[in-house]
Design an enzyme around this catalytic site. Sequence first.
Site, PDB file in Angstrom:
ATOM      1  N   GLU A  58       0.816  -1.216   0.000  1.00 28.23           N
ATOM      2  CA  GLU A  58       0.000   0.000   0.000  1.00 28.23           C
ATOM      3  C   GLU A  58       0.848   1.263   0.000  1.00 28.23           C
ATOM      4  OE1 GLU A  58      -2.513  -3.333   1.066  1.00 28.23           O
ATOM      5  OE2 GLU A  58      -0.596  -2.645   1.891  1.00 28.23           O
ATOM      6  N   HIS A 127     -10.523  -6.104   8.290  1.00 28.11           N
ATOM      7  CA  HIS A 127     -11.401  -5.983   7.129  1.00 28.11           C
ATOM      8  C   HIS A 127     -12.703  -5.245   7.445  1.00 28.11           C
ATOM      9  CE1 HIS A 127      -8.672  -9.160   5.885  1.00 28.11           C
ATOM     10  NE2 HIS A 127      -9.144  -9.095   4.651  1.00 28.11           N
TER      11      HIS A 127
END
Length: 325
Positions: A58, A127
């Site tokens: 990321e 998540h």
Amino acid sequence: MITLGKALNHGLRRALEDDPKVVIMGEDVGKLGGVFRITDGLQKDFGENRVIDTPLAEAGIVGTAVGLAIRGFRPVCEIQFDGFVFPAYNQIVAQVAKMHYRSKGKLRLPITIRIPYGGGIGAVEHHSESPEAYFAHTPGLKVVTCSNPVDAYTMIQQAIASDDPVIFFEPKRRYWEKGEVDLDAPLSGAFPLHSARVVRPGGDATLLAYGPMVRVALDAASAAAEDGRELEVIDVRSLSPIDYPVIFESVRRTGRAVVVHEAPGNVGLGAEIAARITEECFYSLEAPVLRVTGYDIPYPAARIEEEYLPDLDRVLDAVDRSFGW
């Protein structure tokens, strides 16, 4: 009728069509079409140079986007899940948010960072986070979130067209909810990106929500109507900047406000909104501004997440407490 997820797909497609400098990049966004299939079919139609499958890194995704933006591109980064954004946090707050200021206005970074956020899908750790306050707290970033297919379609295009970096939060539990979307409507006539919207008028109390909680607030307003209470529901939409004039006008009329969000309550967006309402609308308030939020704990295991998420009963309880003053 199309889903919120499909509306995002159409919005991204239109952005790619309208500007050859728009590029999409992220983990599995190409051939797979993303974990939630938001970018489905885009690499096939626009090629691997414009819809780019990146490594699982990321910080690298956002760092590369900074370089591309400096060179005139409009990168759209997908962070696969909310909890995955933290490796990129340094790039976002130290580079993306500060480059325009650092360069004395000579450089702009028109980067859009898409983040599916929130719980309610039975996912594992990392998540189901709601990290919006981290970014709304950071000067130099604009932060928005959609709650329905119409806004998803227009807001993603507006974010990409903006010359400012935009953190675009997508309520993943709402990806499959449907609505009527005019795919041919000109973007120039769309509701402004950083404006709050009254989605249900009322005169007895104001419910303020954004993203996944707008549906909960609307359900609460429908239930309250059965008891004769007309609740006004405002979809905040833009978390930085916040459209306070719309909020203040409503609260001055109703005299009561309840803020609902999924993130933990401590130092959350609800605290800031409540403080600003108290400062500006003090003499109009009939009760303290109340908050209904997630609890101040790490997001729980999927089997008990419904105990954590704000729901209809918790919102209605807050409304009852507001009327009890």
